[in-house]
Design a protein around this motif. Sequence first.
Motif, PDB file in Angstrom:
ATOM      1  N   ARG A  57       7.982   1.476 -10.948  1.00  0.00           N
ATOM      2  CA  ARG A  57       6.588   1.425 -10.523  1.00  0.00           C
ATOM      3  C   ARG A  57       6.516   1.094  -9.033  1.00  0.00           C
ATOM      4  O   ARG A  57       7.126   0.171  -8.559  1.00  0.00           O
ATOM      5  CB  ARG A  57       5.817   0.364 -11.315  1.00  0.00           C
ATOM      6  CG  ARG A  57       5.692   0.703 -12.790  1.00  0.00           C
ATOM      7  CD  ARG A  57       4.812  -0.301 -13.498  1.00  0.00           C
ATOM      8  NE  ARG A  57       4.673   0.029 -14.902  1.00  0.00           N
ATOM      9  CZ  ARG A  57       3.929  -0.677 -15.756  1.00  0.00           C
ATOM     10  NH1 ARG A  57       3.295  -1.750 -15.321  1.00  0.00           N
ATOM     11  NH2 ARG A  57       3.833  -0.296 -17.004  1.00  0.00           N
ATOM     12  N   ARG A  58       5.792   1.912  -8.361  1.00  0.00           N
ATOM     13  CA  ARG A  58       5.628   1.681  -6.939  1.00  0.00           C
ATOM     14  C   ARG A  58       4.170   1.304  -6.656  1.00  0.00           C
ATOM     15  O   ARG A  58       3.269   1.705  -7.367  1.00  0.00           O
ATOM     16  CB  ARG A  58       6.010   2.920  -6.136  1.00  0.00           C
ATOM     17  CG  ARG A  58       7.467   3.308  -6.321  1.00  0.00           C
ATOM     18  CD  ARG A  58       7.804   4.498  -5.456  1.00  0.00           C
ATOM     19  NE  ARG A  58       9.204   4.851  -5.618  1.00  0.00           N
ATOM     20  CZ  ARG A  58      10.186   4.326  -4.914  1.00  0.00           C
ATOM     21  NH1 ARG A  58       9.898   3.412  -4.006  1.00  0.00           N
ATOM     22  NH2 ARG A  58      11.441   4.695  -5.098  1.00  0.00           N
ATOM     23  N   LEU A 113       0.770  -1.363  -5.861  1.00  0.00           N
ATOM     24  CA  LEU A 113       0.200  -2.563  -6.467  1.00  0.00           C
ATOM     25  C   LEU A 113      -0.021  -2.363  -7.955  1.00  0.00           C
ATOM     26  O   LEU A 113      -0.329  -1.255  -8.411  1.00  0.00           O
ATOM     27  CB  LEU A 113      -1.143  -2.906  -5.794  1.00  0.00           C
ATOM     28  CG  LEU A 113      -1.081  -3.263  -4.309  1.00  0.00           C
ATOM     29  CD1 LEU A 113      -2.485  -3.456  -3.767  1.00  0.00           C
ATOM     30  CD2 LEU A 113      -0.246  -4.511  -4.104  1.00  0.00           C
ATOM     31  N   SER A 114       0.106  -3.448  -8.707  1.00  0.00           N
ATOM     32  CA  SER A 114      -0.175  -3.394 -10.133  1.00  0.00           C
ATOM     33  C   SER A 114      -1.675  -3.298 -10.367  1.00  0.00           C
ATOM     34  O   SER A 114      -2.493  -3.509  -9.467  1.00  0.00           O
ATOM     35  CB  SER A 114       0.374  -4.650 -10.811  1.00  0.00           C
ATOM     36  OG  SER A 114      -0.326  -5.797 -10.349  1.00  0.00           O
ATOM     37  N   ARG A 115      -2.058  -2.993 -11.601  1.00  0.00           N
ATOM     38  CA  ARG A 115      -3.475  -2.882 -11.939  1.00  0.00           C
ATOM     39  C   ARG A 115      -4.195  -4.201 -11.734  1.00  0.00           C
ATOM     40  O   ARG A 115      -5.319  -4.251 -11.219  1.00  0.00           O
ATOM     41  CB  ARG A 115      -3.623  -2.431 -13.390  1.00  0.00           C
ATOM     42  CG  ARG A 115      -5.078  -2.281 -13.825  1.00  0.00           C
ATOM     43  CD  ARG A 115      -5.179  -1.767 -15.240  1.00  0.00           C
ATOM     44  NE  ARG A 115      -4.542  -0.451 -15.365  1.00  0.00           N
ATOM     45  CZ  ARG A 115      -4.450   0.216 -16.510  1.00  0.00           C
ATOM     46  NH1 ARG A 115      -4.952  -0.323 -17.623  1.00  0.00           N
ATOM     47  NH2 ARG A 115      -3.879   1.394 -16.551  1.00  0.00           N
ATOM     48  N   GLN A 116      -3.565  -5.334 -12.116  1.00  0.00           N
ATOM     49  CA  GLN A 116      -4.196  -6.641 -11.933  1.00  0.00           C
ATOM     50  C   GLN A 116      -4.441  -6.937 -10.455  1.00  0.00           C
ATOM     51  O   GLN A 116      -5.481  -7.471 -10.078  1.00  0.00           O
ATOM     52  CB  GLN A 116      -3.327  -7.740 -12.551  1.00  0.00           C
ATOM     53  CG  GLN A 116      -3.249  -7.679 -14.073  1.00  0.00           C
ATOM     54  CD  GLN A 116      -2.173  -6.723 -14.552  1.00  0.00           C
ATOM     55  OE1 GLN A 116      -1.630  -5.962 -13.740  1.00  0.00           O
ATOM     56  NE2 GLN A 116      -1.880  -6.758 -15.850  1.00  0.00           N
ATOM     57  N   ALA A 117      -3.464  -6.565  -9.614  1.00  0.00           N
ATOM     58  CA  ALA A 117      -3.630  -6.819  -8.178  1.00  0.00           C
ATOM     59  C   ALA A 117      -4.773  -5.992  -7.606  1.00  0.00           C
ATOM     60  O   ALA A 117      -5.552  -6.453  -6.778  1.00  0.00           O
ATOM     61  CB  ALA A 117      -2.333  -6.534  -7.439  1.00  0.00           C
ATOM     62  N   LEU A 118      -4.880  -4.744  -8.063  1.00  0.00           N
ATOM     63  CA  LEU A 118      -5.965  -3.892  -7.585  1.00  0.00           C
ATOM     64  C   LEU A 118      -7.326  -4.449  -7.978  1.00  0.00           C
ATOM     65  O   LEU A 118      -8.277  -4.448  -7.182  1.00  0.00           O
ATOM     66  CB  LEU A 118      -5.793  -2.474  -8.133  1.00  0.00           C
ATOM     67  CG  LEU A 118      -4.649  -1.658  -7.531  1.00  0.00           C
ATOM     68  CD1 LEU A 118      -4.496  -0.325  -8.270  1.00  0.00           C
ATOM     69  CD2 LEU A 118      -4.895  -1.405  -6.051  1.00  0.00           C
TER      70      LEU A 118
END
Length: 356
Positions: free
Chosen positions: A61-62, A64-69
């Motif tokens: 996975r490259r 930002l993660s979904r939570q970070a977004l």
Amino acid sequence: MGGPGDPPEGTPEGAPGGGEDEYRSVVFDESFVRAARLQEFSAQERMADHAPAVRRRPPLRRGLSRQALVLVLLIAIAFGTAIYMGVRHPYQAPTAAEPVEPLRMTVIPLAPEGKVPGSADLAYLYERSPAAQFKTGAEGVPLPASRRTAHFSDSQVVAALTTAKDYIVRSALDPEVLTGGEVRAVRVLLAADQLDQFDQSFARPTADGRHAPTGWLVRFDPSRAELADRRVRVQGTLQAAEADSSTLEVTADHTFVYALRPAGAGDKAEASLFTVRRELHFRFDRDDLRLHQAQLVVSYVQAGPLSCAEDSTNHLRPLLAGQTAKEGGPAGTDPYATGSATALCGSLATSAQPKV
């Protein structure tokens, strides 16, 4: 015949000969190897039925993660809301404060037409005067029902009215102020830009409409009179209105009635009533409301019985029971009426005195 490494049809025309050149055009560069993402299964995994020898690794996975977004999005929304409220908030403080206007004051002495009526019975004096129904002390300075304005909240309007009331109570009802001693209790309620004018008024009193102590507060000459009753009778009104988007104004109009007797005469001496009508105009910006202070811009005072020959700049020198004025003024002025006097000295109307 072709060689063992050649295809049955022989080497294609134009192609290089030899098996070692068959895959020369295929380039196994780093990106190709990384894209393969193969991983060999363990021996136990290969024993399972139909298990392939290798398995593909999950892609890395490259970004930002979904939570970070989601977190970044929420922060952006909150920041935008704060900026919007700061721009559109109806009670936003002004960018620059206006200079404080100096106090303009007028003190008009009212001379009696005859002898000043008096009595040793204070209740009798009050009952026979227009102040019979007046309330006592701070109760006579009630706060009106207040409402928010276009640019000021309910609490800000109440703060302006409360500060104006405190100024009135301290400057006209405090016995320490009335007897000519205390001034600090009044001073601390004024805006900082007016303190120099206030101090100069008491250090060098002048009848110039700017520097009379009796324009700031009510005080009697202690060598001439003293309070026969510390419970001053009061009646009047307070009104608040918005002058502009950054300024509130409060108008105070009150009549005060004091029972006085000669200084050092004792409790059995005859007392008389002294009336002061004060109209004060206060101004408040948001800093004033926060600091519980006021800008006093207009002070209009009628007071009597006084003699027009006496200087009322520094102290009020009342005429007491049985005394008469050496000289009078124009037609009678009633401090209980709502009209304003136009002369520098007026005549105290008979209707304003107790009927004894």
